[in-house]
Design a protein around this motif. Structure first.
Motif, PDB file in Angstrom:
ATOM      1  N   VAL A  89       4.903   8.698  11.001  1.00 34.28           N
ATOM      2  CA  VAL A  89       4.800   9.648   9.888  1.00 34.28           C
ATOM      3  C   VAL A  89       4.096   9.100   8.651  1.00 34.28           C
ATOM      4  CG1 VAL A  89       6.845  10.930  10.630  1.00 34.28           C
ATOM      5  CG2 VAL A  89       7.105   9.083   8.948  1.00 34.28           C
ATOM      6  N   CYS A  90       3.959   7.778   8.546  1.00 35.79           N
ATOM      7  CA  CYS A  90       3.380   7.211   7.314  1.00 35.79           C
ATOM      8  C   CYS A  90       1.932   7.660   7.134  1.00 35.79           C
ATOM      9  CB  CYS A  90       3.447   5.686   7.350  1.00 35.79           C
ATOM     10  SG  CYS A  90       2.747   4.930   5.866  1.00 35.79           S
ATOM     11  N   PRO A  91       1.616   8.314   6.008  1.00 29.38           N
ATOM     12  CA  PRO A  91       0.261   8.841   5.811  1.00 29.38           C
ATOM     13  C   PRO A  91      -0.769   7.772   5.465  1.00 29.38           C
ATOM     14  CG  PRO A  91       1.574   9.291   3.870  1.00 29.38           C
ATOM     15  CD  PRO A  91       2.508   8.685   4.891  1.00 29.38           C
ATOM     16  N   VAL A  92      -0.317   6.585   5.085  1.00 28.72           N
ATOM     17  CA  VAL A  92      -1.282   5.548   4.704  1.00 28.72           C
ATOM     18  C   VAL A  92      -1.234   4.332   5.639  1.00 28.72           C
ATOM     19  CG1 VAL A  92      -1.385   6.253   2.294  1.00 28.72           C
ATOM     20  CG2 VAL A  92       0.310   4.547   2.982  1.00 28.72           C
ATOM     21  N   ALA A  93      -0.510   4.433   6.741  1.00 36.06           N
ATOM     22  CA  ALA A  93      -0.473   3.371   7.768  1.00 36.06           C
ATOM     23  C   ALA A  93      -0.181   1.993   7.180  1.00 36.06           C
ATOM     24  CB  ALA A  93      -1.785   3.362   8.551  1.00 36.06           C
TER      25      ALA A  93
ATOM     26  N   GLU B  21       0.820  -1.217   0.000  1.00 33.96           N
ATOM     27  CA  GLU B  21       0.000   0.000   0.000  1.00 33.96           C
ATOM     28  C   GLU B  21       0.848   1.258   0.000  1.00 33.96           C
ATOM     29  OE1 GLU B  21      -3.737  -0.584   2.712  1.00 33.96           O
ATOM     30  OE2 GLU B  21      -2.182  -1.984   3.328  1.00 33.96           O
ATOM     31  N   CYS B  22       2.157   1.101   0.132  1.00 32.84           N
ATOM     32  CA  CYS B  22       3.084   2.242   0.129  1.00 32.84           C
ATOM     33  C   CYS B  22       2.912   3.079  -1.137  1.00 32.84           C
ATOM     34  CB  CYS B  22       4.524   1.712   0.208  1.00 32.84           C
ATOM     35  SG  CYS B  22       5.795   2.973   0.015  1.00 32.84           S
ATOM     36  N   ILE B  23       2.846   4.402  -0.950  1.00 32.49           N
ATOM     37  CA  ILE B  23       2.684   5.322  -2.074  1.00 32.49           C
ATOM     38  C   ILE B  23       3.989   6.056  -2.411  1.00 32.49           C
ATOM     39  CG2 ILE B  23       0.199   5.672  -1.698  1.00 32.49           C
ATOM     40  CD1 ILE B  23       0.924   8.321  -0.230  1.00 32.49           C
ATOM     41  N   ASN B  24       5.102   5.549  -1.881  1.00 33.82           N
ATOM     42  CA  ASN B  24       6.426   6.124  -2.185  1.00 33.82           C
ATOM     43  C   ASN B  24       6.497   7.632  -1.895  1.00 33.82           C
ATOM     44  OD1 ASN B  24       7.426   3.663  -2.997  1.00 33.82           O
ATOM     45  ND2 ASN B  24       7.105   4.007  -5.166  1.00 33.82           N
ATOM     46  N   CYS B  25       5.962   8.007  -0.733  1.00 32.86           N
ATOM     47  CA  CYS B  25       5.926   9.445  -0.423  1.00 32.86           C
ATOM     48  C   CYS B  25       7.258   9.955   0.114  1.00 32.86           C
ATOM     49  CB  CYS B  25       4.819   9.721   0.582  1.00 32.86           C
ATOM     50  SG  CYS B  25       5.209   9.151   2.252  1.00 32.86           S
ATOM     51  N   ASP B  26       8.149   9.064   0.496  1.00 30.19           N
ATOM     52  CA  ASP B  26       9.523   9.395   0.934  1.00 30.19           C
ATOM     53  C   ASP B  26       9.645   9.920   2.367  1.00 30.19           C
ATOM     54  OD1 ASP B  26      10.271   8.955  -1.779  1.00 30.19           O
ATOM     55  OD2 ASP B  26      10.010  11.087  -2.243  1.00 30.19           O
ATOM     56  N   VAL B  27       8.543  10.070   3.103  1.00 36.97           N
ATOM     57  CA  VAL B  27       8.692  10.735   4.411  1.00 36.97           C
ATOM     58  C   VAL B  27       9.323   9.839   5.479  1.00 36.97           C
ATOM     59  CG1 VAL B  27       6.763  12.300   3.953  1.00 36.97           C
ATOM     60  CG2 VAL B  27       6.398  10.276   5.364  1.00 36.97           C
ATOM     61  N   CYS B  28       9.172   8.529   5.362  1.00 39.99           N
ATOM     62  CA  CYS B  28       9.693   7.654   6.424  1.00 39.99           C
ATOM     63  C   CYS B  28      11.203   7.485   6.358  1.00 39.99           C
ATOM     64  CB  CYS B  28       9.019   6.288   6.364  1.00 39.99           C
ATOM     65  SG  CYS B  28       9.230   5.416   4.794  1.00 39.99           S
TER      66      CYS B  28
ATOM     67  N   ILE C  45       8.636  -0.169  -4.250  1.00 42.66           N
ATOM     68  CA  ILE C  45       8.214   0.628  -3.097  1.00 42.66           C
ATOM     69  C   ILE C  45       9.347   0.657  -2.077  1.00 42.66           C
ATOM     70  CG2 ILE C  45       5.721   0.218  -3.316  1.00 42.66           C
ATOM     71  CD1 ILE C  45       6.060  -2.052  -1.238  1.00 42.66           C
ATOM     72  N   TYR C  46       9.138   1.442  -1.032  1.00 44.27           N
ATOM     73  CA  TYR C  46      10.116   1.459   0.052  1.00 44.27           C
ATOM     74  C   TYR C  46      10.095   0.126   0.796  1.00 44.27           C
ATOM     75  CZ  TYR C  46      11.628   6.222  -0.543  1.00 44.27           C
ATOM     76  OH  TYR C  46      12.196   7.358  -1.052  1.00 44.27           O
ATOM     77  N   GLU C  47      11.269  -0.264   1.290  1.00 47.29           N
ATOM     78  CA  GLU C  47      11.406  -1.528   2.002  1.00 47.29           C
ATOM     79  C   GLU C  47      12.186  -1.293   3.297  1.00 47.29           C
ATOM     80  OE1 GLU C  47      12.949  -4.651  -0.509  1.00 47.29           O
ATOM     81  OE2 GLU C  47      11.864  -3.891  -2.251  1.00 47.29           O
TER      82      GLU C  47
HETATM   83 FE1  SF4 Z   1       5.616   4.388   1.884  1.00 46.75          FE
HETATM   84 FE2  SF4 Z   1       4.501   5.054   4.228  1.00 46.75          FE
HETATM   85 FE3  SF4 Z   1       7.170   5.321   3.850  1.00 46.75          FE
HETATM   86 FE4  SF4 Z   1       5.457   6.955   2.594  1.00 46.75          FE
HETATM   87  S1  SF4 Z   1       5.793   6.811   4.826  1.00 46.75           S
HETATM   88  S2  SF4 Z   1       7.261   5.927   1.683  1.00 46.75           S
HETATM   89  S3  SF4 Z   1       3.727   5.577   2.180  1.00 46.75           S
HETATM   90  S4  SF4 Z   1       5.973   3.384   3.884  1.00 46.75           S
END
Ligand code: SF4
Length: 82
Positions: free
Chosen positions: A52-56, A7-14, A29-31
């Motif tokens: 911080v993940c916006p989509v949990a 479900e990761c949207i690759n938002c880069d915040v984490c 996606i991020y791993e």
């Molecule tokens: Fe993906 Fe969540 Fe990290 Fe954003 S914060 S890159 S949605 S895992």
């Protein structure tokens, strides 16, 4: 260790929030590298990526369920390697 689901949207915040540099951008996606993830034990009270993940989309990795003791041991191992 924690994991990132598809479900990761690759938002880069984490990625910059991880104190163990365990989060990286994989092929899609991020791993999270389970060998580096202490679930923030040793650094913070709560996993920072989860905060911080916006989509949990960062649950415990079912293949790497660990207790506090083993997470602390991993933290100490990572500190001694750095
Ligand atoms: Fe993906 Fe969540 Fe990290 Fe954003 S914060 S890159 S949605 S895992």
């Amino acid at each position: 260790a924690l994991m990132i689901t598809d479900e990761c949207i690759n938002c880069d915040v984490c990625e910059p929030e991880c104190p163990n540099q365990a989060i990286f951008l994989g092929p899609e996606i991020y791993e999270i590298d389970p060998n580096k993830c202490t679930e923030c034990v040793g650094h913070f009270d709560e996993p920072q990526c989860v905060q911080v993940c916006p989509v949990a989309c960062i649950p415990v990795n079912p293949a790497h369920v660990e207790n506090q003791e083993s997470l602390w041991a991993k933290y100490r191992r990572l500190q001694s390697n750095s």
